[in-house]
Design a protein around this motif. Sequence first.
Motif, PDB file in Angstrom:
ATOM      1  N   VAL A   1      -4.191   3.940   2.088  1.00 16.85           N
ATOM      2  CA  VAL A   1      -4.512   3.639   3.483  1.00 16.85           C
ATOM      3  C   VAL A   1      -6.010   3.714   3.782  1.00 16.85           C
ATOM      4  O   VAL A   1      -6.568   2.827   4.440  1.00 16.85           O
ATOM      5  CB  VAL A   1      -3.704   4.552   4.430  1.00 16.85           C
ATOM      6  N   PRO A   2      -6.733   4.764   3.324  1.00 17.04           N
ATOM      7  CA  PRO A   2      -8.177   4.817   3.621  1.00 17.04           C
ATOM      8  C   PRO A   2      -8.933   3.591   3.132  1.00 17.04           C
ATOM      9  O   PRO A   2      -9.905   3.153   3.782  1.00 17.04           O
ATOM     10  CB  PRO A   2      -8.637   6.086   2.901  1.00 17.04           C
ATOM     11  N   LEU A   3      -8.522   3.021   2.005  1.00 18.87           N
ATOM     12  CA  LEU A   3      -9.208   1.840   1.478  1.00 18.87           C
ATOM     13  C   LEU A   3      -9.057   0.643   2.413  1.00 18.87           C
ATOM     14  O   LEU A   3      -9.999  -0.138   2.582  1.00 18.87           O
ATOM     15  CB  LEU A   3      -8.659   1.490   0.094  1.00 18.87           C
TER      16      LEU A   3
ATOM     17  N   PRO B   1       0.818  -1.213   0.000  1.00 22.29           N
ATOM     18  CA  PRO B   1       0.000   0.000   0.000  1.00 22.29           C
ATOM     19  C   PRO B   1       0.856   1.270   0.000  1.00 22.29           C
ATOM     20  O   PRO B   1       1.864   1.354   0.689  1.00 22.29           O
ATOM     21  CB  PRO B   1      -0.809  -0.118   1.290  1.00 22.29           C
ATOM     22  N   ALA B   2       0.418   2.249  -0.795  1.00 25.63           N
ATOM     23  CA  ALA B   2       0.997   3.585  -0.757  1.00 25.63           C
ATOM     24  C   ALA B   2       0.198   4.414   0.236  1.00 25.63           C
ATOM     25  O   ALA B   2      -0.906   4.009   0.645  1.00 25.63           O
ATOM     26  CB  ALA B   2       0.950   4.210  -2.150  1.00 25.63           C
ATOM     27  N   PRO B   3       0.701   5.560   0.641  1.00 21.06           N
ATOM     28  CA  PRO B   3      -0.052   6.391   1.583  1.00 21.06           C
ATOM     29  C   PRO B   3      -1.489   6.665   1.142  1.00 21.06           C
ATOM     30  O   PRO B   3      -2.404   6.657   1.976  1.00 21.06           O
ATOM     31  CB  PRO B   3       0.777   7.675   1.638  1.00 21.06           C
TER      32      PRO B   3
ATOM     33  N   ASP C   1     -12.319  -1.950   8.880  1.00 27.08           N
ATOM     34  CA  ASP C   1     -12.991  -1.250   9.987  1.00 27.08           C
ATOM     35  C   ASP C   1     -12.311  -1.571  11.315  1.00 27.08           C
ATOM     36  O   ASP C   1     -12.921  -2.116  12.246  1.00 27.08           O
ATOM     37  CB  ASP C   1     -14.469  -1.653  10.041  1.00 27.08           C
ATOM     38  N   PRO C   2     -11.031  -1.212  11.461  1.00 20.67           N
ATOM     39  CA  PRO C   2     -10.283  -1.625  12.647  1.00 20.67           C
ATOM     40  C   PRO C   2     -10.626  -0.819  13.895  1.00 20.67           C
ATOM     41  O   PRO C   2     -11.022   0.347  13.821  1.00 20.67           O
ATOM     42  CB  PRO C   2      -8.830  -1.368  12.235  1.00 20.67           C
ATOM     43  N   ALA C   3     -10.459  -1.458  15.053  1.00 21.13           N
ATOM     44  CA  ALA C   3     -10.530  -0.752  16.330  1.00 21.13           C
ATOM     45  C   ALA C   3      -9.167  -0.175  16.683  1.00 21.13           C
ATOM     46  O   ALA C   3      -9.070   0.786  17.434  1.00 21.13           O
ATOM     47  CB  ALA C   3     -10.993  -1.701  17.435  1.00 21.13           C
TER      48      ALA C   3
ATOM     49  N   ALA D   1      -2.506   9.409  10.539  1.00 24.84           N
ATOM     50  CA  ALA D   1      -3.454  10.474  10.216  1.00 24.84           C
ATOM     51  C   ALA D   1      -4.847   9.920   9.954  1.00 24.84           C
ATOM     52  O   ALA D   1      -5.860  10.480  10.402  1.00 24.84           O
ATOM     53  CB  ALA D   1      -2.960  11.259   8.998  1.00 24.84           C
ATOM     54  N   GLU D   2      -4.915   8.803   9.245  1.00 27.93           N
ATOM     55  CA  GLU D   2      -6.220   8.206   8.937  1.00 27.93           C
ATOM     56  C   GLU D   2      -6.888   7.690  10.207  1.00 27.93           C
ATOM     57  O   GLU D   2      -8.098   7.834  10.395  1.00 27.93           O
ATOM     58  CB  GLU D   2      -6.036   7.070   7.932  1.00 27.93           C
TER      59      GLU D   2
END
Length: 215
Positions: free
Chosen positions: A62-64, A57-59, A70-72, A89-90
Amino acid sequence: MIPLLHDFEGETVLVFGGGRVGARKARRFAREADVVVVSPEFADEGFGGAERVRASPAPDDVPLWFDRTDPALAVAATNDGDLNDAIEAEARERGVLVNRADESGGRDPGSVVVPATVRDDPVVAAIATGGRSPALSRHLRERVESELAGAGGMAELTAEIRSELKADGVPPERRREAVRAVVRSDRVWKALDSGNAKPRQVAADVIEDLPGDTA
């Protein structure tokens, strides 16, 4: 930082980084949480049964991954500072707990430090040095391990005693006195450690020897 115990049962922990540190983090959480580890390659170490996803993954990606899992808790354990920044940041934007394995010392609000732990279920002790000395954490953990031997059995035993005394109508102060006497009794600890004697009977003898009447 204030140490807290967090229940991750049924939650997902998202780990970025499949190196030695990522593997250690995965093993730590896999005993309770669903753990997903994202990395282009994985160290030749155990990951505690975590799901491993081979990806780079690239920065901007990350949102994907947050949407997908859906991590805690998110763990940034890569060797890419920009990627770790994006993960942090995310997590903050979404109100997700975050642990950065590439930082030590000061922490921002919402950060999580994963301490060295000693377990004798249901007893658990945590040791942290603010990220300043992992070697000291390991050393103290080894020392605490010997002190906690039998603590799990003592916790279970005294829980039973408290319940029985309460059911018998023993006043709260007398219940506390009885449990304190059991916890401080070398005889009970030795019975728990030996496995030969009956700790419950030894505890009953300790309570019977108390001044007054607990019945």
